[in-house]
Write a protein that holds these residues in place. Structure first.
Motif, PDB file in Angstrom:
ATOM      1  N   PHE A  88       0.799  -1.218   0.000  1.00  0.00           N
ATOM      2  CA  PHE A  88       0.000   0.000   0.000  1.00  0.00           C
ATOM      3  C   PHE A  88       0.836   1.275   0.000  1.00  0.00           C
ATOM      4  CE2 PHE A  88      -4.175  -1.717   1.997  1.00  0.00           C
ATOM      5  CZ  PHE A  88      -4.409  -2.419   0.830  1.00  0.00           C
ATOM      6  N   SER A  89       1.988   1.249   0.630  1.00  0.00           N
ATOM      7  CA  SER A  89       2.787   2.462   0.764  1.00  0.00           C
ATOM      8  C   SER A  89       3.223   3.058  -0.576  1.00  0.00           C
ATOM      9  CB  SER A  89       4.008   2.195   1.651  1.00  0.00           C
ATOM     10  OG  SER A  89       3.589   1.877   2.961  1.00  0.00           O
ATOM     11  N   PRO A  90       3.628   2.256  -1.560  1.00  0.00           N
ATOM     12  CA  PRO A  90       3.945   2.859  -2.866  1.00  0.00           C
ATOM     13  C   PRO A  90       2.743   3.560  -3.489  1.00  0.00           C
ATOM     14  CG  PRO A  90       4.849   0.641  -2.713  1.00  0.00           C
ATOM     15  CD  PRO A  90       3.971   0.818  -1.525  1.00  0.00           C
ATOM     16  N   ILE A  91       1.560   3.011  -3.280  1.00  0.00           N
ATOM     17  CA  ILE A  91       0.353   3.653  -3.811  1.00  0.00           C
ATOM     18  C   ILE A  91       0.173   5.028  -3.194  1.00  0.00           C
ATOM     19  CG2 ILE A  91      -2.167   3.501  -3.920  1.00  0.00           C
ATOM     20  CD1 ILE A  91      -1.855   0.446  -3.954  1.00  0.00           C
ATOM     21  N   MET A  92       0.336   5.100  -1.857  1.00  0.00           N
ATOM     22  CA  MET A  92       0.155   6.378  -1.183  1.00  0.00           C
ATOM     23  C   MET A  92       1.243   7.378  -1.546  1.00  0.00           C
ATOM     24  SD  MET A  92      -2.675   6.235   0.229  1.00  0.00           S
ATOM     25  CE  MET A  92      -2.538   7.899   0.885  1.00  0.00           C
ATOM     26  N   LEU A  93       2.443   6.897  -1.807  1.00  0.00           N
ATOM     27  CA  LEU A  93       3.507   7.791  -2.233  1.00  0.00           C
ATOM     28  C   LEU A  93       3.161   8.418  -3.579  1.00  0.00           C
ATOM     29  CD1 LEU A  93       6.208   8.759  -1.093  1.00  0.00           C
ATOM     30  CD2 LEU A  93       7.331   6.973  -2.443  1.00  0.00           C
ATOM     31  N   VAL A  94       2.633   7.607  -4.507  1.00  0.00           N
ATOM     32  CA  VAL A  94       2.180   8.123  -5.800  1.00  0.00           C
ATOM     33  C   VAL A  94       1.016   9.092  -5.597  1.00  0.00           C
ATOM     34  CG1 VAL A  94       1.125   7.500  -8.011  1.00  0.00           C
ATOM     35  CG2 VAL A  94       2.976   6.102  -7.074  1.00  0.00           C
ATOM     36  N   TRP A  95       0.106   8.756  -4.663  1.00  0.00           N
ATOM     37  CA  TRP A  95      -1.051   9.613  -4.395  1.00  0.00           C
ATOM     38  C   TRP A  95      -0.627  10.986  -3.888  1.00  0.00           C
ATOM     39  CZ3 TRP A  95      -6.056  10.654  -4.862  1.00  0.00           C
ATOM     40  CH2 TRP A  95      -6.672  11.478  -3.919  1.00  0.00           C
ATOM     41  N   PHE A  96       0.237  11.003  -2.895  1.00  0.00           N
ATOM     42  CA  PHE A  96       0.668  12.290  -2.346  1.00  0.00           C
ATOM     43  C   PHE A  96       1.420  13.110  -3.388  1.00  0.00           C
ATOM     44  CE2 PHE A  96       0.279  10.144   1.891  1.00  0.00           C
ATOM     45  CZ  PHE A  96      -0.698  10.998   2.402  1.00  0.00           C
ATOM     46  N   GLY A  97       2.233  12.439  -4.182  1.00  0.00           N
ATOM     47  CA  GLY A  97       2.937  13.152  -5.243  1.00  0.00           C
ATOM     48  C   GLY A  97       1.985  13.717  -6.281  1.00  0.00           C
ATOM     49  N   SER A  98       0.942  12.955  -6.613  1.00  0.00           N
ATOM     50  CA  SER A  98      -0.012  13.378  -7.638  1.00  0.00           C
ATOM     51  C   SER A  98      -0.839  14.569  -7.180  1.00  0.00           C
ATOM     52  CB  SER A  98      -0.936  12.208  -8.009  1.00  0.00           C
ATOM     53  OG  SER A  98      -0.188  11.120  -8.513  1.00  0.00           O
ATOM     54  N   ILE A  99      -1.402  14.493  -5.950  1.00  0.00           N
ATOM     55  CA  ILE A  99      -2.243  15.606  -5.495  1.00  0.00           C
ATOM     56  C   ILE A  99      -1.411  16.868  -5.261  1.00  0.00           C
ATOM     57  CG2 ILE A  99      -3.989  14.074  -4.506  1.00  0.00           C
ATOM     58  CD1 ILE A  99      -2.856  14.675  -1.738  1.00  0.00           C
ATOM     59  N   SER A 100      -0.131  16.678  -4.919  1.00  0.00           N
ATOM     60  CA  SER A 100       0.739  17.848  -4.754  1.00  0.00           C
ATOM     61  C   SER A 100       0.961  18.546  -6.086  1.00  0.00           C
ATOM     62  CB  SER A 100       2.085  17.433  -4.159  1.00  0.00           C
ATOM     63  OG  SER A 100       1.921  16.881  -2.878  1.00  0.00           O
ATOM     64  N   MET A 101       1.278  17.774  -7.131  1.00  0.00           N
ATOM     65  CA  MET A 101       1.547  18.356  -8.434  1.00  0.00           C
ATOM     66  C   MET A 101       0.287  18.973  -9.048  1.00  0.00           C
ATOM     67  SD  MET A 101       4.766  18.094  -8.924  1.00  0.00           S
ATOM     68  CE  MET A 101       4.845  18.430  -7.167  1.00  0.00           C
ATOM     69  N   ILE A 102      -0.841  18.281  -8.915  1.00  0.00           N
ATOM     70  CA  ILE A 102      -2.097  18.823  -9.451  1.00  0.00           C
ATOM     71  C   ILE A 102      -2.502  20.082  -8.688  1.00  0.00           C
ATOM     72  CG2 ILE A 102      -4.567  18.355  -9.699  1.00  0.00           C
ATOM     73  CD1 ILE A 102      -3.833  15.446 -10.294  1.00  0.00           C
ATOM     74  N   GLY A 103      -2.317  20.050  -7.373  1.00  0.00           N
ATOM     75  CA  GLY A 103      -2.627  21.238  -6.575  1.00  0.00           C
ATOM     76  C   GLY A 103      -1.769  22.416  -6.966  1.00  0.00           C
ATOM     77  N   LEU A 104      -0.457  22.187  -7.151  1.00  0.00           N
ATOM     78  CA  LEU A 104       0.443  23.252  -7.555  1.00  0.00           C
ATOM     79  C   LEU A 104       0.070  23.783  -8.938  1.00  0.00           C
ATOM     80  CD1 LEU A 104       2.975  24.860  -6.771  1.00  0.00           C
ATOM     81  CD2 LEU A 104       4.353  23.062  -7.849  1.00  0.00           C
ATOM     82  N   TYR A 105      -0.311  22.877  -9.847  1.00  0.00           N
ATOM     83  CA  TYR A 105      -0.737  23.268 -11.195  1.00  0.00           C
ATOM     84  C   TYR A 105      -1.977  24.165 -11.129  1.00  0.00           C
ATOM     85  CZ  TYR A 105      -3.075  22.764 -15.720  1.00  0.00           C
ATOM     86  OH  TYR A 105      -3.738  23.007 -16.909  1.00  0.00           O
ATOM     87  N   ASN A 106      -2.957  23.795 -10.305  1.00  0.00           N
ATOM     88  CA  ASN A 106      -4.192  24.587 -10.192  1.00  0.00           C
ATOM     89  C   ASN A 106      -3.935  25.946  -9.550  1.00  0.00           C
ATOM     90  OD1 ASN A 106      -5.922  22.714 -11.390  1.00  0.00           O
ATOM     91  ND2 ASN A 106      -6.258  21.618  -9.467  1.00  0.00           N
ATOM     92  N   ILE A 107      -3.020  25.991  -8.599  1.00  0.00           N
ATOM     93  CA  ILE A 107      -2.688  27.273  -7.970  1.00  0.00           C
ATOM     94  C   ILE A 107      -2.102  28.235  -8.999  1.00  0.00           C
ATOM     95  CG2 ILE A 107      -1.151  28.405  -6.317  1.00  0.00           C
ATOM     96  CD1 ILE A 107      -1.423  25.917  -4.531  1.00  0.00           C
ATOM     97  N   ILE A 108      -1.149  27.734  -9.766  1.00  0.00           N
ATOM     98  CA  ILE A 108      -0.489  28.583 -10.759  1.00  0.00           C
ATOM     99  C   ILE A 108      -1.459  29.003 -11.862  1.00  0.00           C
ATOM    100  CG2 ILE A 108       1.317  28.627 -12.518  1.00  0.00           C
ATOM    101  CD1 ILE A 108       2.933  26.712 -10.713  1.00  0.00           C
ATOM    102  N   LYS A 109      -2.311  28.081 -12.293  1.00  0.00           N
ATOM    103  CA  LYS A 109      -3.194  28.349 -13.431  1.00  0.00           C
ATOM    104  C   LYS A 109      -4.386  29.220 -13.059  1.00  0.00           C
ATOM    105  CE  LYS A 109      -6.012  26.109 -17.002  1.00  0.00           C
ATOM    106  NZ  LYS A 109      -6.446  24.825 -17.595  1.00  0.00           N
TER     107      LYS A 109
END
Length: 748
Positions: free
Chosen positions: A274-295
């Motif tokens: 499960f931990s690799p899944i959550m690592l991908v999850w946290f990385g994904s929501i961070s990048m999408i969140g940063l993208y939405n902030i900038i855009k």
């Protein structure tokens, strides 16, 4: 008298008598030192003296040890690995909260200031509740690495002398202070400690509060999988109008079934997958969140200023207050940081939250708020609508997998809680399997697993994925946090010796925050808020019925003990045959009545008799060299001894094989009167070993007990005895050497 095998392959010697037998292994009576206030072992006999006493409390005082320095258990590499594993066990629920927080808010006509106000509340709630309260404060209240409400309770039991008729009956001995994992007791008690020790009412309040918090957390464990998986799967409806809510519910049920069936593999295997899944999850929501902030809205992080909270409530009033029931979902799972502490360690959980979880959640919520400021009509589908189009299906897969992981944190916590409850005598003997050879705290409980599975599916199907699940989830979370705040305040004053002003400030601040959230959620009682109370009531009925039955059993045994003169007569009249016999009993002092009936119906006793009490202490663990306290019974013929086998509430009580019994005999040799007595012990062991354990049936009769108490003893407690593991199955003794003596207690 009749001999017959039972369903556990144990030989049961049925003796029709109102006498006592022992079917529990945890002790009941308070030692003599408590009556005279002796808690430091003063006046103990020299270590070389041979202890012989019917009142075994004096013998307990003689085996003092010098407290050892606390050693580091985990290396830096192990801590790093545990931090990685904790992402899949501890932070699944907290990490996936962006799936349903903003979509749960219902605020027509919301504009920029409203979304900044909601984001400000989320940011400050995450910071004050998760980072400050749990990571920096609550995690410090661990009991030598173990967390949860029972860990706080055990700390209090180590420092405060609980008296009276308590739901959780634990003995207290002077030698406990010298155990490796017993916290150091202060020389001068605080005013709070003196107040608690003088009031059995306050002690009972603390105990019942702990039981309430424990049962409420079990309800949290049933609600977490339902809301997490549903929130993730519902995203598919936005891509096809043909997919209805009933299809989402069916798919959710299938996923939940697979999740609970997967639990038997153990925490370690689950977390590494499960931990690799959550690592991908946290990385994904961070990048999408940063993208939405900038855009969409780069200055969105100005919401960190709390004045936006004021603007939010000033504009929305009661409507804004009602949305707090949805906003509180941003910290669901924060309680798992403490509850799952025994599966990992404090440093690993703190490191994972500070470096991965907290920054990722800040970016995710900020990104959603930035998107909603420009697209307020998509509030009900905020998470999936804010995902860039090409990333929708990859994020749908990751979100679904992360939601499955989210369910794991409270499920693992539930297993740990039940294990602690069983060892402290608060819950019937469910099956507890250790799933890791490296980490003692990683366990699996099949009965609890399948019970949570049934409850979770009933909730999912019953509410059809409606908002009621969110309301129920929020109620469970806020009550657990309120109880934790109250218990932590007591810990601060009694154990940490924090100044009263600071403790009161902590209590006042968090009571105010959590009280405001609770006031909003209590308005949703009819819309699903009753569910966690129903689940809590179910577990409380089991817990209180079990503890009440154990209490009445202990009282009966204490009133029917064998005196020294009677024991001497029984031993003198009985034929002594070669071998050693271990009588397991709850009694810390005195001889159990089981011996009277056993001798009457068999007419013989082994040449070496050992009365063994298995005692669970309010500490996490007892070292092997601290395991046994032994002494010879005075004023009776030679060959009669007492032994207490001590365990912590997180120790594995596995007595299968010859090692456990041989260790008792080895400890007995330390108190042998000479070479002849030690030789007799060796000879007895060679001539055979038998273990006698009682199987007790309680019966309440007479007008002294009201109809309700009779119902609890005659039906509730007896049902739990019959349908959970027996004492032999729990102790894991060698069945070929075990004899059970059936007895009935007639409690008038």
């Amino acid at each position: 008298m009749e001999r017959r095998p039972d369903e556990n392959r144990d030989v049961v010697l049925e003796i029709n008598s109102s006498g006592a037998g022992e079917d529990h292994q945890q002790g009941g009576l308070t030692g003599d030192h408590e009556k005279n206030g002796d808690t430091n072992g003063a006046g103990a006999a020299p270590a070389a003296a041979r202890p012989r006493s019917m009142s075994f409390s004096q013998a307990y005082k003689m085996r003092h040890r010098t407290p050892q320095a606390r050693l580091s258990v985990f290396t830096a590499w192990q801590t790093a690995v545990l931090s990685f594993q904790s992402l899949g066990i501890v932070y699944g629920d907290l990490g996936t909260s962006p799936l349903y927080v903003f979509p749960s808010v219902v605020l027509p006509g919301a504009d920029e200031r409203d979304f900044l106000g909601i984001l400000s509340i989320i940011l400050w709630t995450l910071t004050l509740m998760s980072l400050v309260k749990y990571v920096l404060v609550v995690l410090r209240a661990d009991d030598h690495g173990e967390g949860g409400t029972f860990a706080i309770y055990s700390l209090l039991r180590q420092h405060v002398n609980f008296k009276g008729s308590m739901p959780v009956q634990l003995t207290r001995l002077a030698s406990d202070l010298h155990l490796r994992f017993h916290s150091n007791k202060k020389r001068e008690p605080s005013w709070m400690q003196r107040l608690l020790e003088s009031s059995t009412t306050l002690q009972s309040c603390i105990t019942y509060t702990v039981l309430l918090g424990t049962c409420m957390l079990m309800g949290d464990g049933a609600l977490t999988p339902a809301i997490s998986v549903l929130s993730a799967v519902q995203g598919i409806q936005s891509r096809s109008p043909k997919i209805e809510q009933k299809h989402v519910v069916m798919l959710t049920v299938v996923i939940l079934l697979l999740l609970f069936l997967f639990q038997q593999l153990g925490t370690s295997r689950v977390s590494f997958s499960f931990s690799p899944i959550m690592l991908v999850w946290f990385g994904s929501i961070s990048m999408i969140g940063l993208y939405n902030i900038i855009k969409y809205y780069p200055p969105v992080l100005k919401a960190a200023s709390p004045h936006y909270i004021y603007y939010y409530f000033a504009r929305n009033g009661a409507a804004g207050w009602e949305q707090l029931g949805a906003i509180i979902l941003c910290i669901t799972g924060a309680e798992a940081m403490f509850a799952d502490l025994g599966h990992f360690n404090k440093t690993s959980i703190q490191a994972a939250f500070s470096t991965v979880v907290y920054p990722s959640l800040i970016l995710a919520y900020s990104g959603q708020a930035a998107y909603l400021i420009k697209n307020p009509v998509n509030l009900s589908t905020a998470f999936y609508s804010s995902i860039p189009g090409p990333l929708f299906w990859p994020m749908f897969v990751v979100s679904t997998l992360a939601a499955i992981v989210a369910s794991q944190s409270l499920i693992s916590a539930s297993f740990s809680i039940i294990r602690q409850s069983i060892n402290l005598g608060c819950f019937p003997r469910a099956t507890v399997r250790h799933t890791s050879d490296k980490y003692e705290g990683q366990v699996y409980c099949p009965e609890v697993n399948y019970l949570l599975m049934v409850l979770c599916i009933l909730i999912t199907v019953g509410f059809q994925g409606g908002p009621e699940i969110g309301h129920a989830f929020g109620v469970a979370v806020i009550w657990v946090m309120l109880i934790t705040t109250a218990l932590m305040t007591v810990v601060m004053v009694v154990i940490w010796e924090v100044r009263a002003g600071y403790a009161v400030a902590f209590f006042a601040v968090y009571l105010a925050i959590e009280g405001v959230y609770m006031s909003s959620l209590m308005n949703k009682m009819a819309q699903g808020g009753w569910v966690p109370f129903g689940i809590t009531a179910f577990f409380l009925v089991i817990t209180l019925s079990w503890t009440y039955g154990r209490k009445k059993k202990s009282e009966y045994e204490a009133g029917h003990m064998i005196t020294t003169d009677e024991l001497a007569g029984i031993v003198a009249r009985s034929a002594r045959v070669p071998g050693v016999c271990f009588f397991f009993t709850d009694l810390m002092n005195g001889v159990p009545p089981i011996v009277r009936h056993y001798a009457e119906h068999t007419g013989s006793l082994r040449e070496l008799l050992v009365f063994v009490t298995v005692r669970t202490l309010p500490v996490t663990s007892v070292l092997p060299e601290e395991r046994f306290l032994v002494a010879a019974v005075d004023e009776v013929p030679a060959g009669v001894y007492r032994c207490v086998a001590q365990y912590g509430y997180m120790d594995k009580q596995d007595m299968e094989g010859d090692e456990f019994l041989e260790s008792i005999v080895a400890a007995l040799k330390d108190v042998a009167g000479g070479a002849d007595e030690a030789a007799m012990m060796d000879r007895a062991c060679r001539n055979g070993v038998s273990v006698v354990i009682g199987r007790t049936i309680l019966t309440a009769s007479g007008r002294k007990h009201g109809w309700f108490k009779r119902f609890v003893i005659n039906h509730m407690y007896r049902f739990l005895q019959k349908n959970f593991n027996s004492g032999v199955a729990t102790l894991k003794m060698d069945y070929n050497k075990t004899l059970q003596v059936g007895n009935r207690y007639n409690i008038e």
